[in-house]
Write an enzyme that holds these catalytic residues in place. Structure first.
Site, PDB file in Angstrom:
ATOM      1  N   GLU A 291     -11.125  54.724  46.612  1.00 18.98           N
ATOM      2  CA  GLU A 291     -11.530  55.458  45.415  1.00 18.98           C
ATOM      3  C   GLU A 291     -11.417  54.634  44.137  1.00 18.98           C
ATOM      4  O   GLU A 291     -10.906  55.122  43.140  1.00 18.98           O
ATOM      5  CB  GLU A 291     -10.679  56.725  45.314  1.00 18.98           C
ATOM      6  N   HIS A 315     -14.785  63.062  49.355  1.00 12.88           N
ATOM      7  CA  HIS A 315     -13.373  62.676  49.330  1.00 12.88           C
ATOM      8  C   HIS A 315     -13.096  61.652  48.228  1.00 12.88           C
ATOM      9  O   HIS A 315     -12.220  61.848  47.384  1.00 12.88           O
ATOM     10  CB  HIS A 315     -12.974  62.106  50.698  1.00 12.88           C
ATOM     11  N   GLU A 316     -13.869  60.571  48.235  1.00 13.32           N
ATOM     12  CA  GLU A 316     -13.595  59.509  47.253  1.00 13.32           C
ATOM     13  C   GLU A 316     -13.841  59.998  45.825  1.00 13.32           C
ATOM     14  O   GLU A 316     -13.096  59.659  44.907  1.00 13.32           O
ATOM     15  CB  GLU A 316     -14.441  58.264  47.553  1.00 13.32           C
ATOM     16  N   HIS A 319     -10.990  61.979  44.438  1.00  7.91           N
ATOM     17  CA  HIS A 319      -9.892  61.134  43.955  1.00  7.91           C
ATOM     18  C   HIS A 319     -10.014  60.829  42.456  1.00  7.91           C
ATOM     19  O   HIS A 319      -9.035  60.411  41.835  1.00  7.91           O
ATOM     20  CB  HIS A 319      -9.866  59.805  44.707  1.00  7.91           C
ATOM     21  N   GLU A 338      -3.478  62.163  48.566  1.00  4.83           N
ATOM     22  CA  GLU A 338      -4.389  62.435  49.680  1.00  4.83           C
ATOM     23  C   GLU A 338      -4.484  63.905  50.102  1.00  4.83           C
ATOM     24  O   GLU A 338      -5.551  64.348  50.507  1.00  4.83           O
ATOM     25  CB  GLU A 338      -3.994  61.570  50.879  1.00  4.83           C
ATOM     26  N   ASP A 397       2.324  51.159  53.827  1.00  7.97           N
ATOM     27  CA  ASP A 397       1.223  51.480  54.734  1.00  7.97           C
ATOM     28  C   ASP A 397       1.693  52.354  55.899  1.00  7.97           C
ATOM     29  O   ASP A 397       0.906  53.111  56.462  1.00  7.97           O
ATOM     30  CB  ASP A 397       0.589  50.204  55.306  1.00  7.97           C
ATOM     31  N   TYR A 405      -2.732  63.661  54.406  1.00  6.78           N
ATOM     32  CA  TYR A 405      -4.057  64.239  54.159  1.00  6.78           C
ATOM     33  C   TYR A 405      -4.128  65.697  54.616  1.00  6.78           C
ATOM     34  O   TYR A 405      -4.436  66.602  53.841  1.00  6.78           O
ATOM     35  CB  TYR A 405      -5.127  63.442  54.922  1.00  6.78           C
TER      36      TYR A 405
HETATM   37 ZN   LIG Z   1      -8.200  59.340  50.077  1.00  2.23          ZN
END
Ligand SMILES: [Zn+2]
Length: 626
Positions: A291, A315-316, A319, A338, A397, A405
């Site tokens: 994003e 989705h992006e 953001h 998310e 990560d 999400y």
């Molecule tokens: Zn995302």
């Protein structure tokens, strides 16, 4: 609690003679402490980054000058930056007077602290170069692009990778404005996650592009791509960037960007970033999308030819509110980015394509969430909490699982159900307005929720604290069930029981087909797989979601034609969401699967981004064997 510490003390405008910048507040509560950055922002923080860089495609190095504006507390003598593998040439003040600096011990996840003694300087100038193996940068050979004639470079900053090419405080809670000049070979175009300022200036064999972001952003959102790319407008404030070979189909697939932006604004208020463009990257891009403000980076695997995978764009774009406008202060609260975005994405899909489609996607996400809980070690596992507890020993990560999400979105749906959509939407819109361009923590969100939306009784009924701080999926979680799926599930059952291929919804929507395939038992006779393949061509389909679902099933059955299909699919794109589970499937399938995985990975690995390589190295034990 929100403490705009230094900004309050020193006023909201930095005393920089050149550009007056807005300074975003930082949070100084303990839950906002970022264990993944060396920065000590309460002492001295970066408020603005000016880059003057050149991209060298021969040596895979970016080099030049970063000029940082520093806001230091009274008495602060040093500023601590994040550095991962940078070659520092020298550091001076604005007048060119050298400043002492020290690169500390290197940690393999975080890199090293770069401590600069200020000697009163409010601006520091760092001459440096990135390393050829900088984690944020992927340098593609012409062969790795769609056009095959020019190299390509793109950056991926999230979560803590930008410190490998930008010497700054790389923490999401320390927002910075930025500007950049990027010199590139003249046959290439540079784009960034900000607005272009003027036309490129070309001298000899190089052109210099200029970009600027005058709104304070988390530094992981500074992004760059350089390649043989062209632009097609899709409306007054939107358009598509892609390699010329990809541009026509990309511009069709994502041609409705204006409608997306309007739908998002209709839900949660004005789009505040000026332009909204989408850059379609070469196939090795490890994510579905990133994003980056004003310029979403997107995988070409979302191009299905029928706009069936455009939820990625929803989705992006979402953001632009959740993540970019209101940002997790640390990666422990990644779900604030998310989970909100997954919820918002589904609302955009509902607004544009109707409840049937949105419900199918939400129901598929529910299945993904349950799988993620299982992968994390079951409902008691700590990693199934929304608020994570990633100490400094873990790569952020690690926290970026589907839990953030899908459990995050389920939480917001559960609140929506409790208070009704009208009240919830009004609250969420005001939440984005009140916290725009600021970091946020779980505790901050819950305090806001309790003071601005929920009565104490409602908060208790929902169990908002348990949702955020306890593992597993609470019993009151709202499971959106698709009205379309019972028929699909029945068809899968009938086919598994020996029913005819004519009963298979093989020409239905992508979501229904994906659901059908995942509902089939994992063991099917070869002739039953062959009948599906013959009727619908799933072994060779260009729709990446269907191909992926099919390959998981086909590899689980050692269906012979899937070997070549898997090789073609895994060597032609590097999106981690598809790549990792397929290698895992092969590794779990005994000797033949193990051998197939190693054969394919040997060919595919050089084309993958470092992010994907790290994951598949672990799955295949590649590093141990090679
Ligand atoms: Zn995302």
């Amino acid at each position: 609690m929100r403490i705009p510490a230094l900004a309050t003390a020193l006023g909201l405008v930095l005393a920089s003679p050149a550009v007056a910048q807005t300074i975003a507040p930082i949070l100084t509560t303990p839950d906002a402490h970022d264990p993944h950055s060396y920065a000590r922002p309460a002492e001295a923080r970066v408020t603005h980054v000016a880059l003057d860089l050149a991209a060298d495609f021969d040596t895979h190095v970016i080099r030049g000058i970063a000029t940082l504006d520093i806001l230091a507390a009274p008495g602060a003598k040093q500023v601590v930056l994040d550095d991962n593998g940078l070659k520092i040439v020298n550091i001076t003040d604005a007048a060119g007077k050298p400043l002492p600096y020290l690169v500390g011990a290197v940690d393999k996840i975080h890199g090293a602290p770069l401590t600069v003694t200020l000697n009163g300087a409010k601006t520091i100038r760092i001459a440096y170069a990135s390393s050829p193996d900088a984690k944020a940068l992927q340098w593609l050979t012409p062969a790795q692009t769609a056009g095959k004639t020019q190299p390509f470079l793109f950056s991926q900053g999230e979560a803590i990778l930008n410190r490998s090419w930008i010497p700054t405080q790389d923490s999401p809670g320390i927002r910075q404005t930025w500007e950049a000049k990027i010199a590139v070979p003249k046959q290439l175009t540079a784009v960034m996650s900000g607005l272009a300022t003027g036309k490129p200036a070309c001298v000899a064999d190089r052109c210099t592009f200029q970009y600027k972001m005058d709104k304070p952003v988390a530094p992981y959102l500074i992004a760059l791509a350089v390649g043989d790319i062209a632009f097609k407008s899709t409306g007054p404030r939107t358009g598509i960037w892609a390699e010329p070979a990809t541009l026509p189909k990309a511009a069709y697939e994502f041609g409705e960007l204006e409608k997306f932006v309007a739908a998002a604004e209709g839900l949660y208020g004005p789009y505040r970033w000026g332009r909204y463009d989408v850059l379609v990257l070469p196939p090795s891009f490890p994510f579905g999308g990133m994003e980056n403000p004003t310029l979403t980076f997107a995988t070409p695997t979302a191009i299905a030819g029928d706009r069936s995978l455009v939820s990625l764009i929803a989705h992006e774009l979402a953001h632009s509110w959740s993540g970019n406008l209101v940002t997790n202060a640390t990666w422990d609260d990644f779900w604030l980015n998310e989970g909100f975005t997954s919820y918002f994405e589904n609302r955009i899909m509902e607004a544009l394509y109707g409840k049937r489609r949105a419900d199918m996607e939400a129901d598929l996400a529910w299945t993904d969430m349950l799988a993620a809980v299982k992968d994390a070690g079951g409902p008691a596992a700590k990693d199934t909490q929304l608020h994570l507890d990633l100490d400094a020993s873990r790569d952020p990560d690690d926290g970026m699982t589907q839990i953030a999400y899908d459990k995050g979105a389920a939480f917001l749906r559960t609140i929506e159900k409790q208070v009704g959509r009208a009240r919830w939407d009004a609250y969420l819109r005001s939440y984005f307005d009140r916290h725009a361009f600021q970091p946020q923590t779980s505790a901050g969100f819950l305090a806001d929720l309790k003071s601005k939306l929920l009565t104490p009784a409602e908060a208790k009924t929902i169990g908002v604290d348990a949702w955020v701080y306890s593992p597993g999926i609470p019993a009151n979680a709202v499971h959106v069930t698709s009205a379309a799926f019972p028929a699909v599930d029945a068809a899968a059952k009938a086919y598994a029981a020996g029913g005819p291929v004519s009963g298979v919804p093989g020409k239905a929507t992508t979501q229904e087909i994906t659901r059908f395939i995942t509902q089939l038992p994992r063991k099917l006779p070869t002739e039953r797989l062959k009948a599906l393949d013959t009727a619908f061509g799933w072994n060779t389909t260009g729709n990446a979601e269907i191909r992926f679902a099919w390959l998981q099933l086909a590899l689980a059955n050692h269906y012979a034609p899937a070997d070549a299909s898997a090789e073609q699919f895994l060597t032609s794109q590097g999106r981690r969401k598809f790549v990792a589970p397929l290698f895992q499937q092969m590794m779990d399938s005994g000797d033949w699967g193990h051998k197939l995985a190693m054969d394919i990975y040997g060919k595919a690995r050089p084309g993958y981004h470092a992010v994907t390589q790290v994951t598949v190295d672990r799955i295949t034990g590649w590093k141990l064997m090679n």
